[in-house]
Write a protein that holds these residues in place. Structure first.
Motif, PDB file in Angstrom:
ATOM      1  N   ASP A  78      26.398  23.611  36.688  1.00 15.67           N
ATOM      2  CA  ASP A  78      26.395  25.073  36.619  1.00 15.67           C
ATOM      3  C   ASP A  78      24.956  25.605  36.735  1.00 15.67           C
ATOM      4  OD1 ASP A  78      27.305  27.629  36.428  1.00 15.67           O
ATOM      5  OD2 ASP A  78      27.614  27.595  34.259  1.00 15.67           O
ATOM      6  N   ALA A  79      24.370  25.348  37.877  1.00 16.43           N
ATOM      7  CA  ALA A  79      23.071  25.885  38.269  1.00 16.43           C
ATOM      8  C   ALA A  79      23.155  26.107  39.777  1.00 16.43           C
ATOM      9  CB  ALA A  79      21.940  24.930  37.904  1.00 16.43           C
ATOM     10  N   THR A  80      22.263  26.906  40.309  1.00  6.43           N
ATOM     11  CA  THR A  80      22.473  27.468  41.645  1.00  6.43           C
ATOM     12  C   THR A  80      21.591  26.835  42.707  1.00  6.43           C
ATOM     13  OG1 THR A  80      23.058  29.596  40.654  1.00  6.43           O
ATOM     14  CG2 THR A  80      22.468  29.604  42.990  1.00  6.43           C
ATOM     15  N   VAL A  81      22.238  26.440  43.803  1.00  4.38           N
ATOM     16  CA  VAL A  81      21.523  26.150  45.038  1.00  4.38           C
ATOM     17  C   VAL A  81      21.761  27.328  45.980  1.00  4.38           C
ATOM     18  CG1 VAL A  81      23.474  24.792  45.968  1.00  4.38           C
ATOM     19  CG2 VAL A  81      21.190  24.549  46.960  1.00  4.38           C
ATOM     20  N   HIS A  82      20.681  27.882  46.495  1.00  4.49           N
ATOM     21  CA  HIS A  82      20.766  29.035  47.389  1.00  4.49           C
ATOM     22  C   HIS A  82      20.944  28.556  48.820  1.00  4.49           C
ATOM     23  CE1 HIS A  82      19.441  31.867  44.224  1.00  4.49           C
ATOM     24  NE2 HIS A  82      18.787  30.809  43.778  1.00  4.49           N
ATOM     25  N   VAL A  83      21.818  29.239  49.549  1.00  2.00           N
ATOM     26  CA  VAL A  83      22.215  28.796  50.885  1.00  2.00           C
ATOM     27  C   VAL A  83      21.894  29.877  51.902  1.00  2.00           C
ATOM     28  CG1 VAL A  83      24.141  27.980  52.307  1.00  2.00           C
ATOM     29  CG2 VAL A  83      24.076  27.424  49.860  1.00  2.00           C
ATOM     30  N   ASP A  84      21.189  29.496  52.942  1.00  2.00           N
ATOM     31  CA  ASP A  84      20.918  30.425  54.036  1.00  2.00           C
ATOM     32  C   ASP A  84      22.236  30.771  54.733  1.00  2.00           C
ATOM     33  OD1 ASP A  84      20.233  31.217  56.886  1.00  2.00           O
ATOM     34  OD2 ASP A  84      18.221  31.057  56.036  1.00  2.00           O
TER      35      ASP A  84
ATOM     36  N   ARG B 111      26.594  24.718  42.024  1.00  2.00           N
ATOM     37  CA  ARG B 111      27.191  25.972  42.466  1.00  2.00           C
ATOM     38  C   ARG B 111      26.300  26.600  43.540  1.00  2.00           C
ATOM     39  NH1 ARG B 111      31.453  27.700  39.630  1.00  2.00           N
ATOM     40  NH2 ARG B 111      31.784  26.828  37.545  1.00  2.00           N
ATOM     41  N   GLN B 112      26.919  27.328  44.444  1.00  2.37           N
ATOM     42  CA  GLN B 112      26.180  27.954  45.542  1.00  2.37           C
ATOM     43  C   GLN B 112      25.999  29.447  45.327  1.00  2.37           C
ATOM     44  OE1 GLN B 112      29.076  26.859  48.532  1.00  2.37           O
ATOM     45  NE2 GLN B 112      27.530  25.686  49.633  1.00  2.37           N
ATOM     46  N   ARG B 113      24.943  29.944  45.923  1.00  2.00           N
ATOM     47  CA  ARG B 113      24.776  31.374  46.152  1.00  2.00           C
ATOM     48  C   ARG B 113      24.422  31.527  47.627  1.00  2.00           C
ATOM     49  NH1 ARG B 113      25.541  36.919  45.156  1.00  2.00           N
ATOM     50  NH2 ARG B 113      24.038  37.957  46.524  1.00  2.00           N
ATOM     51  N   ILE B 114      25.377  31.997  48.431  1.00  2.00           N
ATOM     52  CA  ILE B 114      25.121  32.259  49.844  1.00  2.00           C
ATOM     53  C   ILE B 114      24.398  33.593  49.927  1.00  2.00           C
ATOM     54  CG2 ILE B 114      26.147  32.561  52.129  1.00  2.00           C
ATOM     55  CD1 ILE B 114      28.563  30.927  51.060  1.00  2.00           C
ATOM     56  N   GLU B 115      23.221  33.602  50.498  1.00  2.00           N
ATOM     57  CA  GLU B 115      22.338  34.756  50.395  1.00  2.00           C
ATOM     58  C   GLU B 115      22.692  35.860  51.389  1.00  2.00           C
ATOM     59  OE1 GLU B 115      20.147  35.414  48.026  1.00  2.00           O
ATOM     60  OE2 GLU B 115      20.817  33.564  47.068  1.00  2.00           O
ATOM     61  N   ALA B 116      23.862  36.430  51.157  1.00  2.00           N
ATOM     62  CA  ALA B 116      24.331  37.576  51.934  1.00  2.00           C
ATOM     63  C   ALA B 116      25.295  38.367  51.063  1.00  2.00           C
ATOM     64  CB  ALA B 116      25.012  37.125  53.227  1.00  2.00           C
ATOM     65  N   ASP B 117      25.382  39.658  51.321  1.00  2.00           N
ATOM     66  CA  ASP B 117      26.275  40.508  50.554  1.00  2.00           C
ATOM     67  C   ASP B 117      27.669  40.491  51.169  1.00  2.00           C
ATOM     68  OD1 ASP B 117      24.214  41.297  48.837  1.00  2.00           O
ATOM     69  OD2 ASP B 117      23.609  42.941  50.189  1.00  2.00           O
ATOM     70  N   GLY B 118      28.665  40.691  50.319  1.00  2.00           N
ATOM     71  CA  GLY B 118      30.036  40.799  50.808  1.00  2.00           C
ATOM     72  C   GLY B 118      30.987  39.896  50.042  1.00  2.00           C
ATOM     73  N   MET B 119      32.215  40.381  49.845  1.00  2.00           N
ATOM     74  CA  MET B 119      33.216  39.645  49.096  1.00  2.00           C
ATOM     75  C   MET B 119      33.571  38.317  49.764  1.00  2.00           C
ATOM     76  SD  MET B 119      35.018  39.410  46.444  1.00  2.00           S
ATOM     77  CE  MET B 119      34.728  41.050  45.781  1.00  2.00           C
ATOM     78  N   ALA B 120      33.495  38.253  51.090  1.00  2.00           N
ATOM     79  CA  ALA B 120      33.846  37.011  51.781  1.00  2.00           C
ATOM     80  C   ALA B 120      32.935  35.871  51.358  1.00  2.00           C
ATOM     81  CB  ALA B 120      33.770  37.216  53.294  1.00  2.00           C
ATOM     82  N   TYR B 121      31.659  36.172  51.173  1.00  2.00           N
ATOM     83  CA  TYR B 121      30.717  35.130  50.749  1.00  2.00           C
ATOM     84  C   TYR B 121      30.982  34.698  49.311  1.00  2.00           C
ATOM     85  CZ  TYR B 121      28.176  36.305  54.996  1.00  2.00           C
ATOM     86  OH  TYR B 121      27.834  36.517  56.301  1.00  2.00           O
ATOM     87  N   ARG B 122      31.339  35.654  48.455  1.00  2.00           N
ATOM     88  CA  ARG B 122      31.628  35.301  47.071  1.00  2.00           C
ATOM     89  C   ARG B 122      32.885  34.421  46.997  1.00  2.00           C
ATOM     90  NH1 ARG B 122      27.708  37.904  47.769  1.00  2.00           N
ATOM     91  NH2 ARG B 122      27.096  35.740  48.117  1.00  2.00           N
ATOM     92  N   MET B 123      33.840  34.697  47.857  1.00  2.00           N
ATOM     93  CA  MET B 123      35.052  33.876  47.892  1.00  2.00           C
ATOM     94  C   MET B 123      34.731  32.469  48.386  1.00  2.00           C
ATOM     95  SD  MET B 123      37.781  36.681  49.329  1.00  2.00           S
ATOM     96  CE  MET B 123      39.120  35.483  49.440  1.00  2.00           C
ATOM     97  N   LEU B 124      33.851  32.364  49.360  1.00  2.00           N
ATOM     98  CA  LEU B 124      33.426  31.045  49.824  1.00  2.00           C
ATOM     99  C   LEU B 124      32.787  30.249  48.694  1.00  2.00           C
ATOM    100  CD1 LEU B 124      31.845  31.757  53.331  1.00  2.00           C
ATOM    101  CD2 LEU B 124      33.832  30.306  52.867  1.00  2.00           C
ATOM    102  N   GLU B 125      31.931  30.908  47.931  1.00  2.00           N
ATOM    103  CA  GLU B 125      31.257  30.224  46.815  1.00  2.00           C
ATOM    104  C   GLU B 125      32.266  29.693  45.807  1.00  2.00           C
ATOM    105  OE1 GLU B 125      27.470  33.287  47.206  1.00  2.00           O
ATOM    106  OE2 GLU B 125      28.843  33.423  45.506  1.00  2.00           O
ATOM    107  N   VAL B 126      33.248  30.520  45.462  1.00  2.00           N
ATOM    108  CA  VAL B 126      34.273  30.102  44.498  1.00  2.00           C
ATOM    109  C   VAL B 126      35.087  28.942  45.064  1.00  2.00           C
ATOM    110  CG1 VAL B 126      36.376  30.809  43.306  1.00  2.00           C
ATOM    111  CG2 VAL B 126      34.405  32.339  43.370  1.00  2.00           C
TER     112      VAL B 126
END
Length: 228
Positions: free
Chosen positions: A185-191, A114-129
């Motif tokens: 179900d563990a996180t890779v952080h994405v620039d 699973r990803q965590r794109i390191e920026a705030d905003g709903m658009a990034y959360r939608m990308l992750e999903v």
């Protein structure tokens, strides 16, 4: 399977600002080795990678070729391909190992995180999903989801192809023909720099366009020119 069985391979080109974070995250996960394959950086990437404890080799430039060279040198039973501007949560490898231990067919274990794109905003959360759903529904993780694969299966499909672009998709397509991937179900952080540079919508549409063109048979060389 244990985290020490993982060889983490990172392709670099002028990533002095990011590479140490990526390497250190792999070692925090207790990876057995980290291999940095540099494509001719003009900055201090190589020196920083060596100071961070990675094995450093050089290669012809191009992510596909660099990852292939790194895999050739890797000694682990598991390979994990990590982007230089991404980093792993501490539990990534232990979680992957737990999933491996319950696999009915352990020779076919591969997938992404699973990803965590390191920026705030709903658009990034939608990308992750959406990207997580791509693994579950289409069986295609991308490189920024930290593709991992058992060495035996990697060898069966011929490994990462020395392509200038889409090497991750081509690898995933080959692996999918043998086994369906696992979403860990563990996180890779994405620039977030790609999306911030062009905008989330523009970058996403651009990515879709390149994927569509690839499906239509446009060569990876031409696509790499468009991607720049």
């Amino acid at each position: 399977m244990a985290p020490q069985d993982f060889s983490v391979v990172i392709a670099t080109l002028n990533e002095a600002e990011n590479v140490s974070r990526s390497i250190e995250s792999a070692f925090r996960c207790n990876a057995g080795e980290v291999i940095v394959v540099d494509g001719g950086s003009g900055d201090s990437t190589v020196a920083i990678a060596k100071r961070s404890g990675a094995k450093v080799i050089t290669s012809e430039r191009g992510r596909g070729m660099q990852l292939r060279r790194g895999a050739e040198r890797a000694r682990g039973r598991m390979l994990l391909f990590l982007h230089a501007d991404n980093w792993l949560d501490r539990e990534c490898l232990t979680t992957a190992c737990r999933l491996y231990d319950i696999q009915p067919d352990r020779d076919g274990f591969w997938g992404g995180f699973r990803q965590r794109i390191e920026a705030d905003g709903m658009a990034y959360r939608m990308l992750e999903v959406g990207n997580a759903m791509r693994i579950r529904l289409r069986g295609i993780p991308f490189g920024d989801q930290a593709i991992f694969v058992q060495r035996s299966l990697y060898d069966i499909v011929g490994g990462v192809q020395p392509l200038p672009l889409m090497e991750d998709v081509v690898l995933a397509q080959g692996l999918r023909r043998h086994h369906w991937p696992t979403l860990v179900d563990a996180t890779v952080h994405v620039d977030p720099r790609r999306w911030q540079r062009r905008g989330v919508i523009r970058q996403t549409v651009r990515n879709w366009g390149i994927q569509t063109a690839h499906c239509l048979g446009i060569s990876e060389g031409r696509l790499s020119q468009w991607y720049r």
